[in-house]
Design a protein around this motif. Structure first.
Motif, PDB file in Angstrom:
ATOM      1  N   ALA A 106      80.469  20.731  -3.120  1.00 34.71           N
ATOM      2  CA  ALA A 106      79.554  20.066  -2.182  1.00 34.71           C
ATOM      3  C   ALA A 106      79.585  18.553  -2.372  1.00 34.71           C
ATOM      4  O   ALA A 106      80.059  18.043  -3.386  1.00 34.71           O
ATOM      5  N   TYR A 107      79.061  17.837  -1.365  1.00 38.88           N
ATOM      6  CA  TYR A 107      78.995  16.366  -1.396  1.00 38.88           C
ATOM      7  C   TYR A 107      80.377  15.796  -1.735  1.00 38.88           C
ATOM      8  O   TYR A 107      81.357  16.178  -1.116  1.00 38.88           O
ATOM      9  N   ASP A 108      80.449  14.914  -2.749  1.00 38.58           N
ATOM     10  CA  ASP A 108      81.750  14.324  -3.111  1.00 38.58           C
ATOM     11  C   ASP A 108      82.356  15.010  -4.334  1.00 38.58           C
ATOM     12  O   ASP A 108      83.203  14.448  -5.001  1.00 38.58           O
ATOM     13  N   GLY A 109      81.908  16.240  -4.602  1.00 39.76           N
ATOM     14  CA  GLY A 109      82.470  16.998  -5.712  1.00 39.76           C
ATOM     15  C   GLY A 109      81.851  16.644  -7.052  1.00 39.76           C
ATOM     16  O   GLY A 109      81.634  15.483  -7.355  1.00 39.76           O
ATOM     17  N   VAL A 143      79.166  16.279 -17.330  1.00 42.80           N
ATOM     18  CA  VAL A 143      79.143  16.296 -15.861  1.00 42.80           C
ATOM     19  C   VAL A 143      79.845  15.039 -15.360  1.00 42.80           C
ATOM     20  O   VAL A 143      79.598  13.937 -15.861  1.00 42.80           O
ATOM     21  N   GLY A 144      80.718  15.192 -14.373  1.00 41.77           N
ATOM     22  CA  GLY A 144      81.382  14.049 -13.756  1.00 41.77           C
ATOM     23  C   GLY A 144      81.205  14.077 -12.250  1.00 41.77           C
ATOM     24  O   GLY A 144      81.470  15.107 -11.615  1.00 41.77           O
ATOM     25  N   ASP A 145      80.754  12.964 -11.677  1.00 40.87           N
ATOM     26  CA  ASP A 145      80.542  12.895 -10.229  1.00 40.87           C
ATOM     27  C   ASP A 145      81.783  12.339  -9.537  1.00 40.87           C
ATOM     28  O   ASP A 145      82.668  11.775 -10.170  1.00 40.87           O
ATOM     29  N   ASN A 146      81.822  12.489  -8.203  1.00 40.70           N
ATOM     30  CA  ASN A 146      82.899  11.970  -7.346  1.00 40.70           C
ATOM     31  C   ASN A 146      84.256  12.600  -7.647  1.00 40.70           C
ATOM     32  O   ASN A 146      85.286  11.935  -7.628  1.00 40.70           O
ATOM     33  N   ALA A 147      84.255  13.891  -7.890  1.00 46.02           N
ATOM     34  CA  ALA A 147      85.501  14.592  -8.190  1.00 46.02           C
ATOM     35  C   ALA A 147      86.478  14.583  -7.018  1.00 46.02           C
ATOM     36  O   ALA A 147      87.686  14.776  -7.213  1.00 46.02           O
ATOM     37  N   PHE A 148      85.980  14.356  -5.794  1.00 43.23           N
ATOM     38  CA  PHE A 148      86.848  14.360  -4.615  1.00 43.23           C
ATOM     39  C   PHE A 148      87.240  12.958  -4.153  1.00 43.23           C
ATOM     40  O   PHE A 148      88.139  12.813  -3.331  1.00 43.23           O
ATOM     41  N   MET A 149      86.519  11.935  -4.640  1.00 43.06           N
ATOM     42  CA  MET A 149      86.794  10.549  -4.241  1.00 43.06           C
ATOM     43  C   MET A 149      86.914  10.405  -2.723  1.00 43.06           C
ATOM     44  O   MET A 149      87.879   9.871  -2.195  1.00 43.06           O
ATOM     45  N   ARG A 150      85.913  10.955  -2.035  1.00 44.42           N
ATOM     46  CA  ARG A 150      85.863  10.877  -0.567  1.00 44.42           C
ATOM     47  C   ARG A 150      87.141  11.425   0.087  1.00 44.42           C
ATOM     48  O   ARG A 150      87.663  10.857   1.055  1.00 44.42           O
ATOM     49  N   GLY A 151      87.629  12.499  -0.457  1.00 44.68           N
ATOM     50  CA  GLY A 151      88.787  13.176   0.120  1.00 44.68           C
ATOM     51  C   GLY A 151      90.128  12.760  -0.441  1.00 44.68           C
ATOM     52  O   GLY A 151      91.142  13.435  -0.192  1.00 44.68           O
ATOM     53  N   LYS A 152      90.164  11.681  -1.212  1.00 42.40           N
ATOM     54  CA  LYS A 152      91.454  11.198  -1.722  1.00 42.40           C
ATOM     55  C   LYS A 152      92.073  12.176  -2.713  1.00 42.40           C
ATOM     56  O   LYS A 152      93.300  12.350  -2.749  1.00 42.40           O
ATOM     57  N   THR A 153      91.235  12.815  -3.515  1.00 46.98           N
ATOM     58  CA  THR A 153      91.754  13.705  -4.566  1.00 46.98           C
ATOM     59  C   THR A 153      92.580  14.842  -3.986  1.00 46.98           C
ATOM     60  O   THR A 153      93.583  15.259  -4.586  1.00 46.98           O
ATOM     61  N   ILE A 154      92.167  15.345  -2.833  1.00 49.44           N
ATOM     62  CA  ILE A 154      92.858  16.508  -2.255  1.00 49.44           C
ATOM     63  C   ILE A 154      93.897  16.115  -1.215  1.00 49.44           C
ATOM     64  O   ILE A 154      94.494  16.988  -0.577  1.00 49.44           O
ATOM     65  N   ASN A 155      94.127  14.824  -1.066  1.00 47.76           N
ATOM     66  CA  ASN A 155      95.140  14.336  -0.122  1.00 47.76           C
ATOM     67  C   ASN A 155      96.420  14.022  -0.904  1.00 47.76           C
ATOM     68  O   ASN A 155      96.468  13.065  -1.667  1.00 47.76           O
ATOM     69  N   PRO A 156      97.496  14.814  -0.729  1.00 44.78           N
ATOM     70  CA  PRO A 156      98.726  14.614  -1.512  1.00 44.78           C
ATOM     71  C   PRO A 156      99.380  13.259  -1.270  1.00 44.78           C
ATOM     72  O   PRO A 156     100.206  12.817  -2.094  1.00 44.78           O
ATOM     73  N   ARG A 195      94.956   9.594  -9.367  1.00 47.94           N
ATOM     74  CA  ARG A 195      95.677  10.388 -10.362  1.00 47.94           C
ATOM     75  C   ARG A 195      94.808  10.685 -11.575  1.00 47.94           C
ATOM     76  O   ARG A 195      94.845  11.790 -12.128  1.00 47.94           O
ATOM     77  N   MET A 196      94.004   9.712 -11.991  1.00 47.15           N
ATOM     78  CA  MET A 196      93.135   9.907 -13.149  1.00 47.15           C
ATOM     79  C   MET A 196      92.017  10.907 -12.851  1.00 47.15           C
ATOM     80  O   MET A 196      91.650  11.714 -13.705  1.00 47.15           O
ATOM     81  N   ILE A 197      91.480  10.879 -11.630  1.00 44.50           N
ATOM     82  CA  ILE A 197      90.446  11.849 -11.260  1.00 44.50           C
ATOM     83  C   ILE A 197      91.038  13.257 -11.195  1.00 44.50           C
ATOM     84  O   ILE A 197      90.420  14.237 -11.645  1.00 44.50           O
TER      85      ILE A 197
END
Length: 211
Positions: A201-204, A158-171, A179-181
């Motif tokens: 949900a939450y931060d992914g 299990v890995g938390d913070n998959a979205f990094m507060r929206g950064k992951t899905i922001n090109p 990039r590592m996430i």
């Protein structure tokens, strides 16, 4: 990070938790970053550990012990949690909180760089049934590789913070941690050694089973 109406509603159904409340208060009192796992995902960790019957858990990133309590609660009587933490003061506070929650006998802390501790665990021949990754984001892919190496058949990662507060899905976000996430998320859901899913949900949260 702001919550959605769905997240607020889901959390309103969870009972007050004195042990976890003490962790949050302790984190604030020690001026530590308030980045513990979301309550709903904490409950999910307990359920996943209990449902899978995991006996040996490896946590990468202890902070104040919030996730540690959630993980240890799911363990059987003989189960053990090994927690890797860079900062000794964080590990000390986490141990204090788990002891207050009646779980101190279930946890072992290893202090220092997680990648070094992971090498030591491999040299000791240790294997684990369940992994929770919630530490420096730039090393998530490396932690994932170690988890696969140290995994028993069918182990859960299990890995938390998959979205990094929206950064992951922001090109437009192209820093190393982002990039590592992204790489971690892709591996968790498409690596042939795993079968996994990303919860939005939450931060992914990314969850995978080692084949």
């Amino acid at each position: 990070m702001s919550q959605s109406n769905e997240e607020r509603y889901a959390e309103s159904l969870l009972a007050e938790d004195a042990d976890l409340q003490r962790v949050m208060e302790g984190i604030r009192q020690h001026d530590m970053p308030e980045i513990s796992i979301a309550p709903g995902y904490g409950k999910l960790l307990t359920l996943l550990v209990r449902m899978t019957g995991a006996h040996r858990i490896l946590e990468i990133g202890a902070l104040g012990g919030y996730s540690g309590i959630c993980l240890a609660r799911g363990l059987s009587e003989e189960g053990k949690l090994t927690s890797l933490e860079l900062k000794p003061e964080y590990a000390e506070l986490a141990k204090h909180h788990l002891t207050e929650a009646g779980l101190g006998n279930k946890v072992e802390y290893r202090i220092g760089e997680a990648l070094v501790s992971l090498e030591q665990l491999a040299a000791e021949g240790r294997i684990f049934d369940f992994f929770f990754i919630d530490a420096d984001k730039g090393n998530y892919p490396a932690y994932l590789e170690w988890a696969i190496k140290l995994a028993s058949p069918g182990a859960i990662i299990v890995g938390d913070n998959a979205f990094m507060r929206g950064k992951t899905i922001n090109p437009e976000q192209k820093g190393n941690s982002v990039r590592m996430i992204r790489q971690f998320n892709e591996q968790m859901t498409s690596d042939e050694r795993l079968e996994g899913v990303l919860l939005p949900a939450y931060d992914g949260m990314a969850i995978a089973r080692v084949k």
